[in-house]
Design a protein around this motif. Sequence first.
Motif, PDB file in Angstrom:
ATOM      1  N   SER A 411      30.021  43.788  41.113  1.00 56.28           N
ATOM      2  CA  SER A 411      29.860  43.179  42.431  1.00 56.28           C
ATOM      3  C   SER A 411      29.797  41.661  42.334  1.00 56.28           C
ATOM      4  O   SER A 411      29.553  41.089  41.263  1.00 56.28           O
ATOM      5  N   SER A 415      32.477  36.121  45.760  1.00 59.48           N
ATOM      6  CA  SER A 415      33.919  36.297  45.692  1.00 59.48           C
ATOM      7  C   SER A 415      34.242  37.780  45.822  1.00 59.48           C
ATOM      8  O   SER A 415      33.446  38.562  46.331  1.00 59.48           O
ATOM      9  N   PHE A 416      35.410  38.173  45.347  1.00 61.45           N
ATOM     10  CA  PHE A 416      35.797  39.569  45.346  1.00 61.45           C
ATOM     11  C   PHE A 416      35.028  40.319  44.266  1.00 61.45           C
ATOM     12  O   PHE A 416      34.768  39.787  43.185  1.00 61.45           O
ATOM     13  N   SER A 417      34.681  41.560  44.552  1.00 59.98           N
ATOM     14  CA  SER A 417      34.166  42.436  43.510  1.00 59.98           C
ATOM     15  C   SER A 417      35.351  42.916  42.685  1.00 59.98           C
ATOM     16  O   SER A 417      36.460  43.082  43.197  1.00 59.98           O
ATOM     17  N   GLN A 418      35.103  43.147  41.395  1.00 54.45           N
ATOM     18  CA  GLN A 418      36.187  43.505  40.486  1.00 54.45           C
ATOM     19  C   GLN A 418      36.054  44.945  39.998  1.00 54.45           C
ATOM     20  O   GLN A 418      34.953  45.380  39.660  1.00 54.45           O
ATOM     21  N   ARG A 433      41.707  45.891  39.607  1.00 53.96           N
ATOM     22  CA  ARG A 433      42.011  45.263  40.892  1.00 53.96           C
ATOM     23  C   ARG A 433      40.743  44.671  41.494  1.00 53.96           C
ATOM     24  O   ARG A 433      39.638  44.859  40.977  1.00 53.96           O
ATOM     25  N   ASP A 434      40.902  43.935  42.601  1.00 50.65           N
ATOM     26  CA  ASP A 434      39.778  43.362  43.340  1.00 50.65           C
ATOM     27  C   ASP A 434      39.580  44.118  44.655  1.00 50.65           C
ATOM     28  O   ASP A 434      40.538  44.645  45.233  1.00 50.65           O
ATOM     29  N   VAL A 435      38.341  44.145  45.114  1.00 53.78           N
ATOM     30  CA  VAL A 435      38.040  44.647  46.456  1.00 53.78           C
ATOM     31  C   VAL A 435      37.059  43.679  47.098  1.00 53.78           C
ATOM     32  O   VAL A 435      36.233  43.070  46.412  1.00 53.78           O
ATOM     33  N   TYR A 436      37.158  43.537  48.407  1.00 52.11           N
ATOM     34  CA  TYR A 436      36.257  42.600  49.079  1.00 52.11           C
ATOM     35  C   TYR A 436      35.210  43.353  49.885  1.00 52.11           C
ATOM     36  O   TYR A 436      35.527  44.142  50.782  1.00 52.11           O
ATOM     37  N   GLN A 438      31.357  42.093  51.548  1.00 58.62           N
ATOM     38  CA  GLN A 438      30.477  40.939  51.691  1.00 58.62           C
ATOM     39  C   GLN A 438      29.088  41.258  51.160  1.00 58.62           C
ATOM     40  O   GLN A 438      28.432  42.192  51.606  1.00 58.62           O
TER      41      GLN A 438
END
Length: 475
Positions: A411, A415-418, A433-436, A438
Amino acid sequence: MLPLMGQSKALTASQLLIVKSIVNCSFPEIKEAMFSLMPSLQLLLLSSNSFSEIKEDAFSGLPHLEYLFIEGNKIEEINKYAFRGLRDVTHLDLRGNQFHCDCESMWLMLWLKQSNATISDVYCASPSGMKGVLLKHVPEKHSKCVSTDFVQHQIVNTQSMSADIFSHKDDIYVAMAVPNSDSCIIMEWDHIETKFRPFDNITGRSVVGCRSVLINEQAFVIVSQLFDGSLVYKYDQAQNKFTKFQTVEMLNVSKPNDIEVFQIGDDWFFLIVDSSKAGMTTLFKWNETGFYPYQFLHEWFRDTDAEFFELDGKSVLILVSRSQVPVIYQWNKNTQKFVLHDEIANMEDIVSVKAFRIHDVPYLALACYIGDSKVMKWTGKHFEEVQGFPSRGATVLQPIKFKDQHYLILSSDYSFSQIFRWDEENQSFKKFRDVYVQWPRSFTALSTDQRDFVLASSFKGKTKVFEHISVDYSK
């Protein structure tokens, strides 16, 4: 004819650049629309640089580009849509890059094979079974190529600190701690709509945690609060809701930070992790009429998280803290108590700990808010570090397993979580990959109706549900 390198041609009243050369420079990636302010470019030379990634739509805004040379770099990842919009490219040079020819990069192999451009001979560097194979010949080697992805499935219009998924009487629920509304929201899984829907709302005072426990086919929800102690609610079938069952004595808990629920033999316990300097992490035990304080652990250490699991046939409890290294407690069958057994050296300032197994080998995922989060492997005598992940605003490094795929989700508050996926050949986790989300606080897996999901709680945004899907890259 093309002009000499570094020259430009006047196409309008202003000088419009048609050739751009960037050689032996140091920049990490080609970003989206990086050259869009040079719409007349016909030749772009990006050789012998250090970039490792080409982002989506990296070459958008270049309708006249014919020659693209990207040789001699350190490319590790090319986005599937990196070359989108390059309709007039006639020459493409990718030599000198170490391409990993797996299912995730199958799109590139197919694109190269189907392109009308003249393409230099580019070879696979890995995996070992594909080394030396021309990229354009890879599709012929993979008659079936199926990989995975995470796609957004549902947005739950609420913030949440935690999410605990549980089953009761063939139904699936999630209990979410929602501090901004002082409540523990219970949602039920709709098998027809394949989404979570509202079910119940347990109100409290400064709720920071909600955890379920099923005892003798009865469903309970433990609600930890900053004030007025903690509460236990029990599912009432007649009212079809959770009703107050018990107020739990919390004399030595000042600032609850996590709830860990587990069973040892026939006995049920829950642990309240205390993150204050003035409180104690406390173990509670079930006695058929409710939970009562059973043991005090780890005084005055500002604990942040706990994880219970089996290690070499013994029940152990790991506590992590912002002020000292993680400690391992082991269950003593004679005294029926946890005793301090060991510590994990050189791992200060850890905010969460999660245990998982790969090929039945125990691992730990330790999250560090600022610094390096770690993966540690059990050697038979102790845990040793095997991999690190640079972290910025990390509150959890969550292991997830779907079928034969292992993932870690790191998390980030900034920024983006990876998402990292286990690479069996290299015995390590590789960026996937990344996921966003908040300010994410937890990632919880759900498998139902032959489908797999991850629920991501959000402290300052909306809670999200992602579906884990299979993707056929050979099509």
